[in-house]
Design an enzyme around this catalytic site. Sequence first.
Site, PDB file in Angstrom:
ATOM      1  N   VAL A  12       0.836  -1.209   0.000  1.00 23.01           N
ATOM      2  CA  VAL A  12       0.000   0.000   0.000  1.00 23.01           C
ATOM      3  C   VAL A  12       0.873   1.261   0.000  1.00 23.01           C
ATOM      4  O   VAL A  12       0.590   2.226  -0.734  1.00 23.01           O
ATOM      5  CB  VAL A  12      -0.990  -0.003   1.198  1.00 23.01           C
ATOM      6  CG1 VAL A  12      -1.876   1.238   1.158  1.00 23.01           C
ATOM      7  CG2 VAL A  12      -1.857  -1.256   1.180  1.00 23.01           C
ATOM      8  N   GLU A 124     -10.174   6.147   5.369  1.00 24.38           N
ATOM      9  CA  GLU A 124     -11.053   5.665   4.288  1.00 24.38           C
ATOM     10  C   GLU A 124     -10.612   4.295   3.760  1.00 24.38           C
ATOM     11  O   GLU A 124     -11.438   3.447   3.417  1.00 24.38           O
ATOM     12  CB  GLU A 124     -11.063   6.682   3.138  1.00 24.38           C
ATOM     13  CG  GLU A 124     -11.948   6.318   1.972  1.00 24.38           C
ATOM     14  CD  GLU A 124     -13.419   6.180   2.358  1.00 24.38           C
ATOM     15  OE1 GLU A 124     -14.042   7.191   2.663  1.00 24.38           O
ATOM     16  OE2 GLU A 124     -13.931   5.038   2.366  1.00 24.38           O
ATOM     17  N   VAL A 127     -11.519   0.200   5.388  1.00 21.51           N
ATOM     18  CA  VAL A 127     -12.657  -0.697   5.107  1.00 21.51           C
ATOM     19  C   VAL A 127     -12.983  -0.621   3.620  1.00 21.51           C
ATOM     20  O   VAL A 127     -13.133   0.471   3.066  1.00 21.51           O
ATOM     21  CB  VAL A 127     -13.907  -0.295   5.918  1.00 21.51           C
ATOM     22  CG1 VAL A 127     -15.062  -1.259   5.634  1.00 21.51           C
ATOM     23  CG2 VAL A 127     -13.609  -0.239   7.399  1.00 21.51           C
ATOM     24  N   GLY A 129     -11.169  -1.237   1.038  1.00 15.01           N
ATOM     25  CA  GLY A 129     -10.086  -0.809   0.137  1.00 15.01           C
ATOM     26  C   GLY A 129     -10.406   0.504  -0.551  1.00 15.01           C
ATOM     27  O   GLY A 129     -10.536   1.542   0.080  1.00 15.01           O
ATOM     28  N   GLU A 185      -3.108 -15.132   1.824  1.00 13.65           N
ATOM     29  CA  GLU A 185      -1.826 -15.096   2.547  1.00 13.65           C
ATOM     30  C   GLU A 185      -1.362 -16.517   2.842  1.00 13.65           C
ATOM     31  O   GLU A 185      -2.179 -17.440   2.905  1.00 13.65           O
ATOM     32  CB  GLU A 185      -2.019 -14.382   3.898  1.00 13.65           C
ATOM     33  CG  GLU A 185      -2.611 -13.003   3.801  1.00 13.65           C
ATOM     34  CD  GLU A 185      -1.559 -11.943   3.574  1.00 13.65           C
ATOM     35  OE1 GLU A 185      -0.362 -12.251   3.653  1.00 13.65           O
ATOM     36  OE2 GLU A 185      -1.968 -10.798   3.287  1.00 13.65           O
ATOM     37  N   LYS A 200     -13.352  -4.769  10.368  1.00 12.97           N
ATOM     38  CA  LYS A 200     -13.970  -3.792   9.466  1.00 12.97           C
ATOM     39  C   LYS A 200     -15.419  -3.486   9.878  1.00 12.97           C
ATOM     40  O   LYS A 200     -15.834  -2.337   9.849  1.00 12.97           O
ATOM     41  CB  LYS A 200     -13.900  -4.313   8.025  1.00 12.97           C
ATOM     42  CG  LYS A 200     -12.448  -4.334   7.499  1.00 12.97           C
ATOM     43  CD  LYS A 200     -12.352  -5.120   6.214  1.00 12.97           C
ATOM     44  CE  LYS A 200     -10.943  -5.120   5.644  1.00 12.97           C
ATOM     45  NZ  LYS A 200     -10.792  -6.059   4.531  1.00 12.97           N
ATOM     46  N   GLY A 298      -5.974  -4.617  -2.599  1.00  9.29           N
ATOM     47  CA  GLY A 298      -5.044  -4.402  -3.706  1.00  9.29           C
ATOM     48  C   GLY A 298      -4.324  -3.085  -3.584  1.00  9.29           C
ATOM     49  O   GLY A 298      -4.819  -2.133  -2.968  1.00  9.29           O
TER      50      GLY A 298
HETATM   51  N1  HSE Z   1      -6.918  -9.422   3.432  1.00 11.42           N
HETATM   52  C1  HSE Z   1      -7.826  -8.376   3.105  1.00 11.42           C
HETATM   53  C2  HSE Z   1      -8.900  -8.932   2.171  1.00 11.42           C
HETATM   54  C3  HSE Z   1      -7.111  -7.217   2.495  1.00 11.42           C
HETATM   55  O1  HSE Z   1      -8.751 -10.058   1.661  1.00 11.42           O
HETATM   56  O2  HSE Z   1      -9.914  -8.274   1.948  1.00 11.42           O
HETATM   57  C4  HSE Z   1      -7.862  -5.934   2.480  1.00 11.42           C
HETATM   58  O3  HSE Z   1      -8.182  -5.467   3.757  1.00 11.42           O
END
Ligand code: HSE
Length: 403
Positions: A12, A124, A127, A129, A185, A200, A298
């Site tokens: 990011v 912002e 939550v 993205g 991950e 979130k 992303g």
């Molecule tokens: N790991 C999170 C997802 C990344 O898959 O949404 C974004 O917060």
Amino acid sequence: MINIAVLGYGTVGSGVVEVIEKNKEMVNKKAAQELDIKYILDLRDFPNDPYGHKVIHDFNQILKDDTVTIVCETMGGTGAAYEFTKQALERGKSVCTSNKELVAKHGPELLSIAKAHSCNYLFEASVGGGIPIIRPLNYSLTAEKIEAITGILNGTTNYILSKMEREGADFEEVLKRAQEKGYAERNPEADVEGYDACRKIAILSSLMLGKNVDSEKIYTEGISKISAADFAYAKAAGKTIKLLARSKTVSEDEVLAMVAPFMIDKEHPLSMVNGVFNAVFVTGNMLGDSMYYGKGAGKLPTASAVVSDVIDCARHPGRVIMCFWEQENIRLADVSLEERSFFIRARAGFQKEIEEAFPGGRLLCLEGREQDFGYFTPVMQENDFTGKYEALADRVLGRIRLL
Ligand code: HSE
């Protein structure tokens, strides 16, 4: 000119630099002045990076530099990120972040420090993205009493569930492939067990009511028990399965919040949200339903949201931007008292037991599936359901709530 420091040059952080550089002209115009990345803080060196010369390793350099007025915290975690954010705000530097874990854990405290020092803590990107959802809640929907928020807030799990549905594959198999492709991950626990979505929805619920919702107290269930067989039954019933983060206003002091897989009708707008996309479905008492949809994760989508906060700060120097989130904790309603219908998958041969335990439900048998059958219970209290379901022991193979 406004000098900016970026904390953490990972996905990011490097995206923030990229967005500011790529959209330079437009960003500067909207910020009403030139934005310049003065420092990038990271433990590593980046000798081959075009911004490698801006990389420093000592946060104090940023703290002491009074020309830096905006800090982008894209480090993640609640250790150093918390300390650095606090110190920056205490110096009157605004902080823009994508760090949902930190916002969920220390949001109201950091907001009050920012307020006391006439600067801002904006989040912002924490939550959804790149999806605008914090700003709509803080600005656009302020005339509304928000009655409920239901979101698909995690891209990894939505990607896995969408693949399971499309390919008829099991969870473990799809997870493995998602990991190989980098969509999940290597340690997927925070995503697949629902913890990420939980943080979130805690943030959104807090903004919904203006008081703090403790993420650690939110009932959270992940998707690891969902199987290809569950999707086969869902499909036959005109439904799909989504990991939903839900929050419902019970009263001014009480909210019902939870994260769990739900079976939802194919007609529900959230059923059309597939792959890594996120969506937030907000119900207001005047507007009714509205939905916010887009890329929930992303590099560039998330960075775009961070930079939108940077622009907001640049346009409002010395002014505290509206955000209602007090430190007082709000009561969380007992999820087990909610009433709903449940889908049960049970071992073949135990139809009579299931029907006796949950009379008045609907049986669903699938051609070619000899080993199990499906059953939709009538609407009942979760408490009551759980007692009866657990008493059936190994006669049942799984259960999913219906929305
Ligand atoms: N790991 C999170 C997802 C990344 O898959 O949404 C974004 O917060």
